[in-house]
Design a protein around this motif. Sequence first.
Motif, PDB file in Angstrom:
ATOM      1  N   ALA A 172       1.559   6.902  -6.686  1.00 22.52           N
ATOM      2  CA  ALA A 172       0.446   7.800  -7.006  1.00 22.52           C
ATOM      3  C   ALA A 172       0.846   9.244  -6.744  1.00 22.52           C
ATOM      4  O   ALA A 172       0.538  10.138  -7.528  1.00 22.52           O
ATOM      5  CB  ALA A 172      -0.787   7.440  -6.181  1.00 22.52           C
ATOM      6  N   ARG A 173       1.562   9.431  -5.633  1.00 17.70           N
ATOM      7  CA  ARG A 173       1.995  10.792  -5.306  1.00 17.70           C
ATOM      8  C   ARG A 173       3.011  11.296  -6.331  1.00 17.70           C
ATOM      9  O   ARG A 173       2.944  12.460  -6.754  1.00 17.70           O
ATOM     10  CB  ARG A 173       2.576  10.852  -3.901  1.00 17.70           C
ATOM     11  CG  ARG A 173       2.652  12.298  -3.442  1.00 17.70           C
ATOM     12  CD  ARG A 173       3.280  12.525  -2.083  1.00 17.70           C
ATOM     13  NE  ARG A 173       2.924  11.505  -1.118  1.00 17.70           N
ATOM     14  CZ  ARG A 173       3.835  10.872  -0.359  1.00 17.70           C
ATOM     15  NH1 ARG A 173       5.098  11.172  -0.470  1.00 17.70           N
ATOM     16  NH2 ARG A 173       3.455   9.966   0.495  1.00 17.70           N
ATOM     17  N   MET A 174       3.940  10.421  -6.754  1.00 18.23           N
ATOM     18  CA  MET A 174       4.924  10.793  -7.766  1.00 18.23           C
ATOM     19  C   MET A 174       4.229  11.201  -9.057  1.00 18.23           C
ATOM     20  O   MET A 174       4.589  12.191  -9.679  1.00 18.23           O
ATOM     21  CB  MET A 174       5.874   9.620  -8.053  1.00 18.23           C
ATOM     22  CG  MET A 174       6.819   9.303  -6.915  1.00 18.23           C
ATOM     23  SD  MET A 174       7.952  10.651  -6.560  1.00 18.23           S
ATOM     24  CE  MET A 174       9.183  10.348  -7.822  1.00 18.23           C
ATOM     25  N   GLU A 175       3.236  10.409  -9.442  1.00 18.64           N
ATOM     26  CA  GLU A 175       2.486  10.675 -10.659  1.00 18.64           C
ATOM     27  C   GLU A 175       1.783  12.026 -10.565  1.00 18.64           C
ATOM     28  O   GLU A 175       1.804  12.830 -11.498  1.00 18.64           O
ATOM     29  CB  GLU A 175       1.464   9.543 -10.888  1.00 18.64           C
ATOM     30  CG  GLU A 175       0.664   9.655 -12.179  1.00 18.64           C
ATOM     31  CD  GLU A 175       1.525   9.567 -13.447  1.00 18.64           C
ATOM     32  OE1 GLU A 175       2.639   9.010 -13.374  1.00 18.64           O
ATOM     33  OE2 GLU A 175       1.086  10.085 -14.484  1.00 18.64           O
ATOM     34  N   PHE A 176       1.186  12.258  -9.405  1.00 22.17           N
ATOM     35  CA  PHE A 176       0.491  13.528  -9.187  1.00 22.17           C
ATOM     36  C   PHE A 176       1.460  14.703  -9.297  1.00 22.17           C
ATOM     37  O   PHE A 176       1.176  15.694  -9.980  1.00 22.17           O
ATOM     38  CB  PHE A 176      -0.190  13.521  -7.815  1.00 22.17           C
ATOM     39  CG  PHE A 176      -0.754  14.861  -7.434  1.00 22.17           C
ATOM     40  CD1 PHE A 176      -1.911  15.340  -8.044  1.00 22.17           C
ATOM     41  CD2 PHE A 176      -0.127  15.656  -6.482  1.00 22.17           C
ATOM     42  CE1 PHE A 176      -2.431  16.582  -7.706  1.00 22.17           C
ATOM     43  CE2 PHE A 176      -0.638  16.900  -6.144  1.00 22.17           C
ATOM     44  CZ  PHE A 176      -1.782  17.362  -6.753  1.00 22.17           C
ATOM     45  N   GLU A 177       2.614  14.578  -8.642  1.00 22.14           N
ATOM     46  CA  GLU A 177       3.617  15.654  -8.681  1.00 22.14           C
ATOM     47  C   GLU A 177       4.086  15.922 -10.105  1.00 22.14           C
ATOM     48  O   GLU A 177       4.262  17.065 -10.509  1.00 22.14           O
ATOM     49  CB  GLU A 177       4.826  15.301  -7.802  1.00 22.14           C
ATOM     50  CG  GLU A 177       4.537  15.305  -6.302  1.00 22.14           C
ATOM     51  CD  GLU A 177       4.141  16.673  -5.757  1.00 22.14           C
ATOM     52  OE1 GLU A 177       4.577  17.697  -6.323  1.00 22.14           O
ATOM     53  OE2 GLU A 177       3.374  16.705  -4.779  1.00 22.14           O
ATOM     54  N   LYS A 178       4.272  14.835 -10.867  1.00 23.24           N
ATOM     55  CA  LYS A 178       4.727  14.954 -12.239  1.00 23.24           C
ATOM     56  C   LYS A 178       3.699  15.729 -13.079  1.00 23.24           C
ATOM     57  O   LYS A 178       4.032  16.652 -13.804  1.00 23.24           O
ATOM     58  CB  LYS A 178       4.936  13.547 -12.827  1.00 23.24           C
ATOM     59  CG  LYS A 178       5.970  13.509 -13.938  1.00 23.24           C
ATOM     60  CD  LYS A 178       6.241  12.096 -14.383  1.00 23.24           C
ATOM     61  CE  LYS A 178       5.287  11.702 -15.495  1.00 23.24           C
ATOM     62  NZ  LYS A 178       5.369  10.262 -15.810  1.00 23.24           N
ATOM     63  N   ARG A 179       2.443  15.342 -12.930  1.00 27.82           N
ATOM     64  CA  ARG A 179       1.389  16.018 -13.714  1.00 27.82           C
ATOM     65  C   ARG A 179       1.208  17.460 -13.277  1.00 27.82           C
ATOM     66  O   ARG A 179       0.907  18.327 -14.082  1.00 27.82           O
ATOM     67  CB  ARG A 179       0.074  15.258 -13.552  1.00 27.82           C
ATOM     68  CG  ARG A 179       0.102  13.960 -14.310  1.00 27.82           C
ATOM     69  CD  ARG A 179      -1.259  13.388 -14.428  1.00 27.82           C
ATOM     70  NE  ARG A 179      -1.190  11.962 -14.718  1.00 27.82           N
ATOM     71  CZ  ARG A 179      -2.249  11.177 -14.735  1.00 27.82           C
ATOM     72  NH1 ARG A 179      -3.443  11.667 -14.459  1.00 27.82           N
ATOM     73  NH2 ARG A 179      -2.125   9.909 -15.029  1.00 27.82           N
ATOM     74  N   GLU A 233       0.834  -1.212   0.000  1.00 27.79           N
ATOM     75  CA  GLU A 233       0.000   0.000   0.000  1.00 27.79           C
ATOM     76  C   GLU A 233       0.860   1.250   0.000  1.00 27.79           C
ATOM     77  O   GLU A 233       0.560   2.232  -0.669  1.00 27.79           O
ATOM     78  CB  GLU A 233      -0.884  -0.002   1.247  1.00 27.79           C
ATOM     79  CG  GLU A 233      -2.364  -0.109   0.912  1.00 27.79           C
ATOM     80  CD  GLU A 233      -3.207  -0.223   2.155  1.00 27.79           C
ATOM     81  OE1 GLU A 233      -3.245   0.779   2.895  1.00 27.79           O
ATOM     82  OE2 GLU A 233      -3.779  -1.308   2.380  1.00 27.79           O
ATOM     83  N   LYS A 234       1.940   1.163   0.759  1.00 28.96           N
ATOM     84  CA  LYS A 234       2.856   2.308   0.863  1.00 28.96           C
ATOM     85  C   LYS A 234       3.472   2.642  -0.488  1.00 28.96           C
ATOM     86  O   LYS A 234       3.591   3.800  -0.859  1.00 28.96           O
ATOM     87  CB  LYS A 234       3.958   1.989   1.875  1.00 28.96           C
ATOM     88  CG  LYS A 234       3.786   2.704   3.199  1.00 28.96           C
ATOM     89  CD  LYS A 234       5.165   2.991   3.810  1.00 28.96           C
ATOM     90  CE  LYS A 234       5.158   4.190   4.722  1.00 28.96           C
ATOM     91  NZ  LYS A 234       4.527   3.965   6.005  1.00 28.96           N
ATOM     92  N   GLU A 235       3.853   1.590  -1.223  1.00 28.19           N
ATOM     93  CA  GLU A 235       4.447   1.792  -2.544  1.00 28.19           C
ATOM     94  C   GLU A 235       3.424   2.412  -3.488  1.00 28.19           C
ATOM     95  O   GLU A 235       3.727   3.323  -4.231  1.00 28.19           O
ATOM     96  CB  GLU A 235       4.955   0.468  -3.109  1.00 28.19           C
ATOM     97  CG  GLU A 235       6.314   0.097  -2.584  1.00 28.19           C
ATOM     98  CD  GLU A 235       6.722  -1.301  -2.990  1.00 28.19           C
ATOM     99  OE1 GLU A 235       7.918  -1.508  -3.174  1.00 28.19           O
ATOM    100  OE2 GLU A 235       5.836  -2.168  -3.124  1.00 28.19           O
TER     101      GLU A 235
END
Length: 101
Positions: A14-21, A7-9
């Motif tokens: 998801a957070r990385m993806e959000f930051e990227k977008r 879950e942590k991964e």
Amino acid sequence: MQRKPSEKEEEYFARMEFEKRKKAEEEKQRKLAEEEKKKLKELHYMRCPKCGMGLIEIDYRGIRIDKCSACEGVWLDAGELEAVWKLEKTGFDKLFSVFKR
Ligand SMILES: [Zn+2]
């Protein structure tokens, strides 16, 4: 056999993806703002801020003054008000007599 991501991964990715977008979106907005600024400058450069007609620039003793060709408003660039202020009375009168017909 593939390991199921924890879950942590998943949260991390998801957070990385959000930051990227988010970064891409911010970049897009920055470009848009620059284009808008450029467009506005092209549209307004040497145009009267009040009536939108063309400005006529005169140069008097190194002071450049823009005068509207339609409403006769007079516009000064940065520092020019101080320069006009420092003119002695006769210089000041001469400056404005340039505009008189
Ligand atoms: Zn004007």
